[in-house]
Design a protein around this motif. Sequence first.
Motif, PDB file in Angstrom:
ATOM      1  N   ILE A   4       0.869  -1.184   0.000  1.00 16.00           N
ATOM      2  CA  ILE A   4       0.000   0.000   0.000  1.00 16.00           C
ATOM      3  C   ILE A   4       0.903   1.232   0.000  1.00 16.00           C
ATOM      4  O   ILE A   4       1.769   1.352   0.871  1.00 16.00           O
ATOM      5  N   ARG A   5       0.727   2.097  -0.979  1.00 15.29           N
ATOM      6  CA  ARG A   5       1.581   3.294  -1.058  1.00 15.29           C
ATOM      7  C   ARG A   5       0.931   4.350  -1.949  1.00 15.29           C
ATOM      8  O   ARG A   5      -0.055   4.064  -2.649  1.00 15.29           O
ATOM      9  N   SER A   6       1.508   5.554  -1.921  1.00 14.56           N
ATOM     10  CA  SER A   6       1.026   6.629  -2.792  1.00 14.56           C
ATOM     11  C   SER A   6       1.259   6.248  -4.251  1.00 14.56           C
ATOM     12  O   SER A   6       2.297   5.665  -4.577  1.00 14.56           O
ATOM     13  N   GLN A  41      -3.285  15.328  -5.816  1.00 20.24           N
ATOM     14  CA  GLN A  41      -1.972  15.045  -5.194  1.00 20.24           C
ATOM     15  C   GLN A  41      -1.155  16.332  -5.058  1.00 20.24           C
ATOM     16  O   GLN A  41      -0.459  16.533  -4.071  1.00 20.24           O
ATOM     17  N   THR A  42      -1.276  17.189  -6.058  1.00 20.62           N
ATOM     18  CA  THR A  42      -0.466  18.411  -6.073  1.00 20.62           C
ATOM     19  C   THR A  42      -0.875  19.385  -4.970  1.00 20.62           C
ATOM     20  O   THR A  42      -0.054  20.128  -4.445  1.00 20.62           O
ATOM     21  N   ILE A  43      -2.162  19.382  -4.613  1.00 23.82           N
ATOM     22  CA  ILE A  43      -2.638  20.382  -3.644  1.00 23.82           C
ATOM     23  C   ILE A  43      -2.832  19.800  -2.240  1.00 23.82           C
ATOM     24  O   ILE A  43      -3.509  20.387  -1.404  1.00 23.82           O
ATOM     25  N   GLY A  44      -2.264  18.632  -1.983  1.00 24.61           N
ATOM     26  CA  GLY A  44      -2.325  18.101  -0.611  1.00 24.61           C
ATOM     27  C   GLY A  44      -3.377  17.033  -0.394  1.00 24.61           C
ATOM     28  O   GLY A  44      -3.680  16.671   0.743  1.00 24.61           O
ATOM     29  N   VAL A  47      -3.751  10.120  -3.304  1.00 22.72           N
ATOM     30  CA  VAL A  47      -4.131   9.033  -4.212  1.00 22.72           C
ATOM     31  C   VAL A  47      -3.215   7.869  -3.844  1.00 22.72           C
ATOM     32  O   VAL A  47      -2.010   7.901  -4.096  1.00 22.72           O
ATOM     33  N   MET A  48      -3.799   6.868  -3.187  1.00 20.93           N
ATOM     34  CA  MET A  48      -3.002   5.739  -2.715  1.00 20.93           C
ATOM     35  C   MET A  48      -3.499   4.460  -3.349  1.00 20.93           C
ATOM     36  O   MET A  48      -4.704   4.301  -3.568  1.00 20.93           O
ATOM     37  N   THR A  62      -0.510  -3.962 -11.596  1.00 21.33           N
ATOM     38  CA  THR A  62      -0.827  -4.778 -10.416  1.00 21.33           C
ATOM     39  C   THR A  62      -1.659  -4.005  -9.392  1.00 21.33           C
ATOM     40  O   THR A  62      -1.814  -4.456  -8.268  1.00 21.33           O
ATOM     41  N   LEU A  63      -2.198  -2.842  -9.807  1.00 20.89           N
ATOM     42  CA  LEU A  63      -3.057  -2.067  -8.908  1.00 20.89           C
ATOM     43  C   LEU A  63      -4.370  -2.832  -8.680  1.00 20.89           C
ATOM     44  O   LEU A  63      -5.063  -3.167  -9.633  1.00 20.89           O
ATOM     45  N   VAL A  64      -4.702  -3.115  -7.427  1.00 20.00           N
ATOM     46  CA  VAL A  64      -5.936  -3.861  -7.133  1.00 20.00           C
ATOM     47  C   VAL A  64      -6.884  -3.078  -6.221  1.00 20.00           C
ATOM     48  O   VAL A  64      -7.957  -3.561  -5.870  1.00 20.00           O
ATOM     49  N   GLY A  65      -6.464  -1.867  -5.837  1.00 18.36           N
ATOM     50  CA  GLY A  65      -7.345  -1.026  -5.020  1.00 18.36           C
ATOM     51  C   GLY A  65      -6.781   0.375  -4.980  1.00 18.36           C
ATOM     52  O   GLY A  65      -5.589   0.577  -5.209  1.00 18.36           O
ATOM     53  N   PHE A  66      -7.628   1.348  -4.736  1.00 20.91           N
ATOM     54  CA  PHE A  66      -7.120   2.715  -4.555  1.00 20.91           C
ATOM     55  C   PHE A  66      -8.065   3.513  -3.666  1.00 20.91           C
ATOM     56  O   PHE A  66      -9.236   3.149  -3.473  1.00 20.91           O
ATOM     57  N   VAL A  67      -7.520   4.588  -3.111  1.00 21.35           N
ATOM     58  CA  VAL A  67      -8.318   5.514  -2.322  1.00 21.35           C
ATOM     59  C   VAL A  67      -7.894   6.911  -2.721  1.00 21.35           C
ATOM     60  O   VAL A  67      -6.723   7.148  -3.050  1.00 21.35           O
TER      61      VAL A  67
END
Length: 260
Positions: A4-6, A41-44, A47-48, A62-67
Amino acid sequence: MIEIRSCQGFDELEACVQLQIETWGYDESDVIPRKTFLVAQTIGGQVMGAFDTDLSGSTPKTLVGFVFSLPGVKTGAGQPKPYLHSHMLAVKEAYRNRGLGTQLKLEQRREALSRGIRYMEWTFDPLEIKNAFLNIHRLGAIVRSYRLDFYGVSSSRLQAGLPTDRLLAEWRLDSPRVEAALEGRPALAQSIEERIQVPAQIYDWKTSQAGRERALAVQLENRQKFQQAFSQGLAVVGFSRDTEGNGVFELGFPTQAELD
Ligand SMILES: CC(C)(COP(=O)(O)OP(=O)(O)OC[C@H]1O[C@@H](n2cnc3c(N)ncnc32)[C@H](O)[C@@H]1OP(=O)(O)O)[C@@H](O)C(=O)NCCC(=O)NCCS
Protein backbone atom coordinates in the motif's frame (compact mmCIF):
# COMPACT_ATOMS: atom_id res chain seq x y z
CA MET A 1 1.92 -9.72 -0.87
CA ILE A 2 0.03 -6.46 -0.99
CA GLU A 3 1.90 -3.16 -0.97
CA ILE A 4 0.00 0.00 0.00
CA ARG A 5 1.58 3.29 -1.06
CA SER A 6 1.03 6.63 -2.79
CA CYS A 7 0.50 6.33 -6.54
CA GLN A 8 3.15 7.89 -8.72
CA GLY A 9 3.26 8.89 -12.37
CA PHE A 10 0.64 9.06 -15.10
CA ASP A 11 0.30 5.30 -15.56
CA GLU A 12 -0.53 4.56 -11.94
CA LEU A 13 -3.07 7.38 -11.87
CA GLU A 14 -4.57 6.06 -15.11
CA ALA A 15 -4.82 2.61 -13.49
CA CYS A 16 -6.93 4.24 -10.73
CA VAL A 17 -9.20 5.77 -13.38
CA GLN A 18 -9.65 2.35 -15.00
CA LEU A 19 -10.42 0.67 -11.67
CA GLN A 20 -12.92 3.45 -10.97
CA ILE A 21 -14.72 2.65 -14.25
CA GLU A 22 -14.58 -1.10 -13.54
CA THR A 23 -16.01 -0.59 -10.04
CA TRP A 24 -18.83 1.88 -10.66
CA GLY A 25 -19.44 1.52 -14.41
CA TYR A 26 -19.51 5.31 -14.75
CA ASP A 27 -20.16 6.94 -18.08
CA GLU A 28 -18.05 9.83 -19.34
CA SER A 29 -20.04 12.48 -17.48
CA ASP A 30 -19.30 10.97 -14.06
CA VAL A 31 -15.81 9.55 -14.36
CA ILE A 32 -13.03 11.46 -12.58
CA PRO A 33 -10.14 11.86 -15.02
CA ARG A 34 -6.43 11.31 -14.41
CA LYS A 35 -5.85 15.06 -14.39
CA THR A 36 -8.03 15.51 -11.32
CA PHE A 37 -6.14 12.76 -9.46
CA LEU A 38 -2.93 14.58 -10.35
CA VAL A 39 -4.26 17.94 -9.18
CA ALA A 40 -5.48 16.36 -5.92
CA GLN A 41 -1.97 15.05 -5.19
CA THR A 42 -0.47 18.41 -6.07
CA ILE A 43 -2.64 20.38 -3.64
CA GLY A 44 -2.33 18.10 -0.61
CA GLY A 45 -4.86 15.38 -1.37
CA GLN A 46 -4.13 11.65 -1.48
CA VAL A 47 -4.13 9.03 -4.21
CA MET A 48 -3.00 5.74 -2.72
CA GLY A 49 -2.96 2.33 -4.27
CA ALA A 50 -2.90 -1.31 -3.17
CA PHE A 51 -0.57 -3.34 -5.41
CA ASP A 52 -0.43 -7.12 -5.62
CA THR A 53 3.32 -7.57 -5.84
CA ASP A 54 2.96 -11.34 -6.39
CA LEU A 55 1.58 -10.59 -9.87
CA SER A 56 4.62 -8.83 -11.32
CA GLY A 57 5.92 -6.39 -8.76
CA SER A 58 4.49 -3.01 -7.88
CA THR A 59 3.42 -1.53 -11.22
CA PRO A 60 0.29 0.11 -12.69
CA LYS A 61 -0.76 -3.34 -13.95
CA THR A 62 -0.83 -4.78 -10.42
CA LEU A 63 -3.06 -2.07 -8.91
CA VAL A 64 -5.94 -3.86 -7.13
CA GLY A 65 -7.34 -1.03 -5.02
CA PHE A 66 -7.12 2.72 -4.55
CA VAL A 67 -8.32 5.51 -2.32
CA PHE A 68 -8.62 9.16 -3.29
CA SER A 69 -9.04 12.29 -1.17
CA LEU A 70 -9.11 16.05 -1.66
CA PRO A 71 -7.97 18.69 0.82
CA GLY A 72 -10.51 21.04 2.37
CA VAL A 73 -10.73 23.79 4.96
CA LYS A 74 -13.29 24.01 7.78
CA THR A 75 -14.14 27.52 8.81
CA GLY A 76 -16.27 28.71 11.71
CA ALA A 77 -15.31 29.48 15.28
CA GLY A 78 -11.54 29.66 15.78
CA GLN A 79 -8.79 29.18 13.22
CA PRO A 80 -9.60 27.64 9.80
CA LYS A 81 -8.74 23.94 9.96
CA PRO A 82 -7.40 21.77 7.14
CA TYR A 83 -9.04 18.39 6.60
CA LEU A 84 -9.39 15.72 3.92
CA HIS A 85 -12.50 14.76 2.03
CA SER A 86 -12.14 11.16 0.91
CA HIS A 87 -14.06 10.79 -2.31
CA MET A 88 -13.44 7.24 -3.52
CA LEU A 89 -12.37 3.86 -2.17
CA ALA A 90 -12.37 0.82 -4.42
CA VAL A 91 -10.98 -2.70 -4.27
CA LYS A 92 -11.10 -5.11 -7.23
CA GLU A 93 -13.87 -7.64 -6.74
CA ALA A 94 -11.53 -10.64 -6.49
CA TYR A 95 -9.57 -8.95 -3.70
CA ARG A 96 -12.48 -7.87 -1.48
CA ASN A 97 -13.06 -8.95 2.13
CA ARG A 98 -9.36 -9.51 2.80
CA GLY A 99 -8.83 -6.25 4.66
CA LEU A 100 -7.52 -4.14 1.74
CA GLY A 101 -10.23 -1.48 2.02
CA THR A 102 -9.40 -1.10 5.72
CA GLN A 103 -5.66 -0.96 5.00
CA LEU A 104 -6.14 1.80 2.43
CA LYS A 105 -8.14 3.85 4.97
CA LEU A 106 -5.45 3.24 7.61
CA GLU A 107 -2.77 4.46 5.23
CA GLN A 108 -4.83 7.61 4.57
CA ARG A 109 -5.07 8.14 8.31
CA ARG A 110 -1.37 7.54 8.95
CA GLU A 111 -0.32 9.88 6.18
CA ALA A 112 -2.79 12.60 7.23
CA LEU A 113 -1.66 12.50 10.86
CA SER A 114 1.98 12.67 9.73
CA ARG A 115 1.09 16.11 8.24
CA GLY A 116 -0.86 17.24 11.30
CA ILE A 117 -4.29 16.72 9.68
CA ARG A 118 -6.59 15.24 12.31
CA TYR A 119 -9.96 15.08 10.57
CA MET A 120 -11.32 13.34 7.47
CA GLU A 121 -14.81 12.97 6.11
CA TRP A 122 -16.57 11.21 3.26
CA THR A 123 -20.07 10.38 2.15
CA PHE A 124 -21.52 6.90 1.76
CA ASP A 125 -24.76 5.36 0.61
CA PRO A 126 -26.97 4.52 3.64
CA LEU A 127 -28.25 1.42 1.78
CA GLU A 128 -24.75 -0.11 1.49
CA ILE A 129 -24.56 -2.35 4.57
CA LYS A 130 -20.97 -3.40 3.98
CA ASN A 131 -19.72 0.18 3.67
CA ALA A 132 -21.59 1.22 6.82
CA PHE A 133 -20.02 -1.71 8.70
CA LEU A 134 -16.55 -0.71 7.52
CA ASN A 135 -16.99 3.02 8.20
CA ILE A 136 -18.76 2.91 11.56
CA HIS A 137 -17.81 -0.38 13.16
CA ARG A 138 -14.30 -1.06 11.83
CA LEU A 139 -13.01 2.51 11.47
CA GLY A 140 -14.98 4.30 14.22
CA ALA A 141 -16.51 7.12 12.14
CA ILE A 142 -19.73 8.74 13.35
CA VAL A 143 -22.55 10.31 11.32
CA ARG A 144 -24.66 13.37 12.12
CA SER A 145 -25.91 14.48 8.76
CA TYR A 146 -27.98 13.21 5.83
CA ARG A 147 -27.51 14.62 2.31
CA LEU A 148 -30.59 14.19 0.17
CA ASP A 149 -29.83 13.24 -3.47
CA PHE A 150 -26.30 14.57 -2.91
CA TYR A 151 -24.87 14.03 -6.42
CA GLY A 152 -28.13 14.27 -8.38
CA VAL A 153 -28.52 11.70 -11.17
CA SER A 154 -25.64 9.21 -11.28
CA SER A 155 -24.59 6.63 -13.86
CA SER A 156 -23.11 4.46 -11.08
CA ARG A 157 -24.05 0.79 -11.46
CA LEU A 158 -24.13 0.51 -7.65
CA GLN A 159 -26.71 3.30 -7.41
CA ALA A 160 -29.24 1.41 -9.57
CA GLY A 161 -31.04 4.61 -10.56
CA LEU A 162 -32.05 5.49 -6.97
CA PRO A 163 -31.62 9.03 -5.62
CA THR A 164 -28.01 9.55 -4.49
CA ASP A 165 -28.80 10.00 -0.78
CA ARG A 166 -25.66 9.99 1.37
CA LEU A 167 -24.61 9.92 5.00
CA LEU A 168 -21.60 12.02 5.96
CA ALA A 169 -18.96 10.01 7.85
CA GLU A 170 -16.87 12.06 10.31
CA TRP A 171 -13.53 10.46 11.12
CA ARG A 172 -11.60 12.07 13.99
CA LEU A 173 -8.32 10.43 13.26
CA ASP A 174 -6.64 10.49 16.68
CA SER A 175 -9.74 10.39 18.89
CA PRO A 176 -10.11 7.75 21.63
CA ARG A 177 -13.21 6.47 19.82
CA VAL A 178 -11.31 5.82 16.57
CA GLU A 179 -8.34 4.34 18.40
CA ALA A 180 -10.70 1.97 20.25
CA ALA A 181 -12.41 0.92 17.00
CA LEU A 182 -9.08 0.27 15.28
CA GLU A 183 -7.96 -1.90 18.19
CA GLY A 184 -11.26 -3.80 18.07
CA ARG A 185 -12.31 -2.50 21.49
CA PRO A 186 -15.88 -1.31 22.08
CA ALA A 187 -16.35 2.42 21.60
CA LEU A 188 -17.28 4.61 24.57
CA ALA A 189 -20.20 3.24 26.54
CA GLN A 190 -23.33 4.91 25.29
CA SER A 191 -27.03 4.28 25.42
CA ILE A 192 -28.64 3.52 22.07
CA GLU A 193 -31.81 5.60 21.60
CA GLU A 194 -32.83 4.42 18.15
CA ARG A 195 -32.05 1.75 15.56
CA ILE A 196 -32.48 2.03 11.78
CA GLN A 197 -32.48 -1.19 9.76
CA VAL A 198 -31.38 -2.02 6.23
CA PRO A 199 -32.54 -5.44 4.97
CA ALA A 200 -29.84 -7.77 3.59
CA GLN A 201 -31.94 -8.29 0.43
CA ILE A 202 -31.34 -4.67 -0.58
CA TYR A 203 -28.43 -5.75 -2.81
CA ASP A 204 -30.71 -8.17 -4.75
CA TRP A 205 -33.55 -5.67 -4.90
CA LYS A 206 -31.33 -3.13 -6.63
CA THR A 207 -30.73 -5.51 -9.54
CA SER A 208 -34.32 -5.76 -10.88
CA GLN A 209 -37.03 -3.23 -11.76
CA ALA A 210 -39.56 -4.78 -9.36
CA GLY A 211 -36.99 -4.96 -6.58
CA ARG A 212 -35.90 -1.39 -7.15
CA GLU A 213 -39.31 -0.16 -5.96
CA ARG A 214 -38.75 -2.00 -2.67
CA ALA A 215 -35.24 -0.58 -2.37
CA LEU A 216 -36.63 2.90 -2.99
CA ALA A 217 -39.29 2.37 -0.30
CA VAL A 218 -36.56 1.47 2.23
CA GLN A 219 -34.52 4.47 1.16
CA LEU A 220 -37.45 6.87 1.62
CA GLU A 221 -38.48 5.41 4.97
CA ASN A 222 -34.92 5.47 6.33
CA ARG A 223 -34.32 8.96 4.91
CA GLN A 224 -37.14 10.25 7.09
CA LYS A 225 -35.90 8.38 10.15
CA PHE A 226 -32.34 9.64 9.78
CA GLN A 227 -33.41 13.23 9.17
CA GLN A 228 -35.68 13.21 12.20
CA ALA A 229 -33.06 11.59 14.44
CA PHE A 230 -30.31 14.00 13.35
CA SER A 231 -32.59 17.00 13.91
CA GLN A 232 -32.94 15.83 17.53
CA GLY A 233 -29.17 15.75 17.99
CA LEU A 234 -28.75 11.99 17.63
CA ALA A 235 -25.75 10.54 15.78
CA VAL A 236 -24.91 7.16 14.32
CA VAL A 237 -22.46 5.81 16.90
CA GLY A 238 -22.58 2.09 16.12
CA PHE A 239 -23.41 -0.38 13.40
CA SER A 240 -24.08 -4.10 13.66
CA ARG A 241 -25.30 -6.90 11.43
CA ASP A 242 -27.56 -9.69 12.54
CA THR A 243 -27.16 -13.36 11.65
CA GLU A 244 -29.16 -12.87 8.43
CA GLY A 245 -26.90 -10.06 7.23
CA ASN A 246 -29.36 -7.22 7.89
CA GLY A 247 -27.61 -4.00 8.85
CA VAL A 248 -28.54 -1.98 11.94
CA PHE A 249 -27.51 1.66 12.43
CA GLU A 250 -27.32 2.43 16.16
CA LEU A 251 -28.02 6.03 17.15
CA GLY A 252 -27.26 7.80 20.42
CA PHE A 253 -26.41 11.26 21.71
CA PRO A 254 -22.70 11.82 21.04
CA THR A 255 -20.57 12.92 23.98
CA GLN A 256 -18.40 16.05 23.63
CA ALA A 257 -15.34 13.76 23.63
CA GLU A 258 -16.63 12.18 20.42
CA LEU A 259 -16.94 15.53 18.68
CA ASP A 260 -13.58 17.06 19.64
C1 LIG B 1 -16.14 -0.96 -0.01
C2 LIG B 1 -14.88 -1.70 -0.42
C3 LIG B 1 -13.81 -0.71 -0.84
C4 LIG B 1 -14.36 -2.49 0.80
O1 LIG B 1 -13.14 -3.11 0.47
P1 LIG B 1 -12.69 -4.51 1.13
O2 LIG B 1 -11.27 -4.71 0.82
O3 LIG B 1 -13.64 -5.57 0.74
O4 LIG B 1 -12.89 -4.14 2.68
P2 LIG B 1 -12.32 -4.92 3.96
O5 LIG B 1 -12.05 -6.34 3.62
O6 LIG B 1 -11.20 -4.14 4.56
O7 LIG B 1 -13.52 -4.75 5.00
C5 LIG B 1 -14.81 -5.11 4.67
C6 LIG B 1 -15.56 -5.55 5.93
O8 LIG B 1 -16.95 -5.65 5.60
C7 LIG B 1 -17.40 -6.95 5.92
N1 LIG B 1 -18.47 -7.31 4.99
C8 LIG B 1 -18.38 -7.97 3.82
N2 LIG B 1 -19.61 -8.13 3.28
C9 LIG B 1 -20.48 -7.53 4.12
C10 LIG B 1 -21.89 -7.33 4.13
N3 LIG B 1 -22.67 -7.77 3.14
N4 LIG B 1 -22.42 -6.68 5.16
C11 LIG B 1 -21.68 -6.20 6.17
N5 LIG B 1 -20.33 -6.34 6.22
C12 LIG B 1 -19.76 -7.01 5.21
C13 LIG B 1 -16.19 -7.82 5.77
O9 LIG B 1 -16.37 -9.03 6.46
C14 LIG B 1 -15.13 -6.93 6.37
O10 LIG B 1 -15.22 -6.93 7.79
P3 LIG B 1 -14.24 -7.84 8.68
O11 LIG B 1 -12.90 -7.20 8.53
O12 LIG B 1 -14.79 -7.73 10.04
O13 LIG B 1 -14.30 -9.22 8.12
C15 LIG B 1 -15.16 -2.70 -1.59
O14 LIG B 1 -16.20 -3.56 -1.21
C16 LIG B 1 -15.54 -1.99 -2.90
O15 LIG B 1 -14.66 -1.66 -3.70
N6 LIG B 1 -16.85 -1.77 -3.11
C17 LIG B 1 -17.35 -1.08 -4.31
C18 LIG B 1 -17.08 0.42 -4.25
C19 LIG B 1 -17.59 1.09 -3.00
O16 LIG B 1 -18.70 0.88 -2.54
N7 LIG B 1 -16.72 1.94 -2.39
C20 LIG B 1 -17.00 2.66 -1.15
C21 LIG B 1 -17.75 3.89 -1.33
S1 LIG B 1 -16.81 5.16 -2.11
